[in-house]
Scaffold this motif. Structure first.
Motif, PDB file in Angstrom:
ATOM      1  N   UNK A  61       0.936  -1.054  -0.077  1.00  0.00           N
ATOM      2  CA  UNK A  61      -0.018   0.024   0.106  1.00  0.00           C
ATOM      3  C   UNK A  61       0.794   1.253   0.089  1.00  0.00           C
ATOM      4  N   UNK A  62       0.907   2.171  -1.123  1.00  0.00           N
ATOM      5  CA  UNK A  62       1.820   3.244  -1.080  1.00  0.00           C
ATOM      6  C   UNK A  62       1.388   4.108   0.014  1.00  0.00           C
ATOM      7  N   UNK A  63       2.271   4.948   0.392  1.00  0.00           N
ATOM      8  CA  UNK A  63       2.215   5.984   1.592  1.00  0.00           C
ATOM      9  C   UNK A  63       1.870   5.549   2.729  1.00  0.00           C
ATOM     10  N   UNK A  64       2.406   4.327   3.100  1.00  0.00           N
ATOM     11  CA  UNK A  64       2.159   3.894   4.310  1.00  0.00           C
ATOM     12  C   UNK A  64       3.448   3.158   4.890  1.00  0.00           C
ATOM     13  N   UNK A  65       3.652   3.005   6.416  1.00  0.00           N
ATOM     14  CA  UNK A  65       4.857   2.375   6.933  1.00  0.00           C
ATOM     15  C   UNK A  65       4.307   1.604   8.019  1.00  0.00           C
ATOM     16  N   UNK A  66       4.655   0.204   7.805  1.00  0.00           N
ATOM     17  CA  UNK A  66       4.345  -0.840   8.566  1.00  0.00           C
ATOM     18  C   UNK A  66       5.478  -0.704   9.704  1.00  0.00           C
ATOM     19  N   UNK A  67       4.964  -1.472  10.788  1.00  0.00           N
ATOM     20  CA  UNK A  67       6.139  -1.498  12.093  1.00  0.00           C
ATOM     21  C   UNK A  67       7.505  -1.986  11.525  1.00  0.00           C
ATOM     22  N   UNK A  68       7.568  -2.702  10.228  1.00  0.00           N
ATOM     23  CA  UNK A  68       9.094  -2.947   9.950  1.00  0.00           C
ATOM     24  C   UNK A  68       9.783  -1.956   9.182  1.00  0.00           C
ATOM     25  N   UNK A  69       9.328  -0.943   9.038  1.00  0.00           N
ATOM     26  CA  UNK A  69       9.526   0.346   8.254  1.00  0.00           C
ATOM     27  C   UNK A  69       9.423   0.303   6.882  1.00  0.00           C
ATOM     28  N   UNK A  70       8.867  -0.559   6.421  1.00  0.00           N
ATOM     29  CA  UNK A  70       8.664  -0.432   4.776  1.00  0.00           C
ATOM     30  C   UNK A  70       7.043  -0.421   4.802  1.00  0.00           C
ATOM     31  N   UNK A  71       6.998  -0.172   3.416  1.00  0.00           N
ATOM     32  CA  UNK A  71       5.289  -0.113   3.214  1.00  0.00           C
ATOM     33  C   UNK A  71       4.478  -1.203   3.658  1.00  0.00           C
ATOM     34  N   UNK A  72       3.216  -1.004   3.895  1.00  0.00           N
ATOM     35  CA  UNK A  72       2.415  -2.201   4.181  1.00  0.00           C
ATOM     36  C   UNK A  72       2.036  -3.132   3.179  1.00  0.00           C
ATOM     37  N   UNK A  73       2.812  -4.509   3.563  1.00  0.00           N
ATOM     38  CA  UNK A  73       2.574  -5.423   2.488  1.00  0.00           C
ATOM     39  C   UNK A  73       0.991  -5.782   2.397  1.00  0.00           C
ATOM     40  N   UNK A  74       0.791  -6.144   1.114  1.00  0.00           N
ATOM     41  CA  UNK A  74      -0.815  -6.618   0.827  1.00  0.00           C
ATOM     42  C   UNK A  74      -0.948  -7.909  -0.055  1.00  0.00           C
ATOM     43  N   UNK A  75      -1.870  -8.607   0.231  1.00  0.00           N
ATOM     44  CA  UNK A  75      -2.174  -9.905  -0.551  1.00  0.00           C
ATOM     45  C   UNK A  75      -3.468  -9.418  -1.466  1.00  0.00           C
ATOM     46  N   UNK A  76      -3.511  -9.421  -2.642  1.00  0.00           N
ATOM     47  CA  UNK A  76      -4.835  -8.906  -3.226  1.00  0.00           C
ATOM     48  C   UNK A  76      -5.423 -10.244  -4.010  1.00  0.00           C
ATOM     49  N   UNK A  77      -6.621 -10.548  -3.429  1.00  0.00           N
ATOM     50  CA  UNK A  77      -7.126 -11.763  -4.122  1.00  0.00           C
ATOM     51  C   UNK A  77      -8.106 -11.442  -5.314  1.00  0.00           C
ATOM     52  N   UNK A  78      -7.543 -12.004  -6.620  1.00  0.00           N
ATOM     53  CA  UNK A  78      -8.418 -11.781  -7.653  1.00  0.00           C
ATOM     54  C   UNK A  78      -8.600 -13.262  -8.052  1.00  0.00           C
ATOM     55  N   UNK A  79      -9.185 -13.479  -9.314  1.00  0.00           N
ATOM     56  CA  UNK A  79      -9.428 -14.753 -10.045  1.00  0.00           C
ATOM     57  C   UNK A  79      -8.392 -15.056 -10.810  1.00  0.00           C
TER      58      UNK A  79
END
Length: 181
Positions: A61-79
């Motif tokens: 997710x752009x413009x985010x910072x997770x606790x690990x210092x990187x942007x928030x990881x995301x898994x996007x579910x699509x067909x």
């Protein structure tokens, strides 16, 4: 090019209020691909063992910072797979909670799980309990195997629901804003 300057202009949210997800690795991919922000290109990171593929589109997710210092990881579910570099609007529906070893200690590195409302396969899902019962387990198994491949310990924790996912996103957005002042 997709360099750090371009990424810095991407907001975490679309105008419709959904989260933006930037895809690095397509669903079904047998290679881990990372965005090299300095060069503005995608860089090959590692080949997965035969038979192992990304179970969902993976990115951040752009413009985010997770606790690990990187942007928030995301898994996007699509067909099906979304190409690397795709920006897709998603609704947060779950959290794959996990800890991984970093410098000899276990730290949280959760993954947001989201769905694009326009997906024919997953678009109507709004809550964790609407996913098939094994979905988060399968995502967790993937990360267990992937981390074993790179000699990193990982522990999959109890998943979070849609409220936890929304809270995770809000905290990551606020952390990035706090950092940028």
């Amino acid at each position: 090019m997709i360099d750090a300057e371009h990424l810095a202009r991407l907001p975490a949210r679309a105008e419709n209020g959904l989260l933006h997800a930037f895809i690095e690795c397509p669903k079904g991919n047998t290679h881990k691909i990372d965005l090299d922000k300095k060069l503005g290109i995608f860089r090959w990171a590692i080949e997965l063992p035969q038979g192992l593929t990304f179970p969902a589109n993976f990115g951040f997710i752009p413009a985010t910072m997770a606790p690990d210092g990187d942007a928030l990881d995301v898994m996007v579910l699509t067909g099906g797979p979304l190409p690397s570099g795709t920006l897709v609007d998603i609704r947060p529906v779950a959290v794959l909670r996990m800890e991984q070893e970093e410098n000899g200690e276990m730290v949280r590195n959760d993954r947001l799980v989201g769905v694009p409302p326009l997906s024919q396969t997953f678009g109507e899902i709004e809550r964790l309990d609407q996913l098939r019962p094994t979905m988060l387990w399968e995502l967790g198994v993937f990360f267990e195997v992937y981390n074993r491949l790179i000699n990193r310990k990982v522990e999959i924790l109890e998943p979070g629901n849609e409220e936890d996912a929304a809270e995770l996103a809000e905290k990551a957005i606020a952390s990035k804003q706090d950092k940028n002042g």
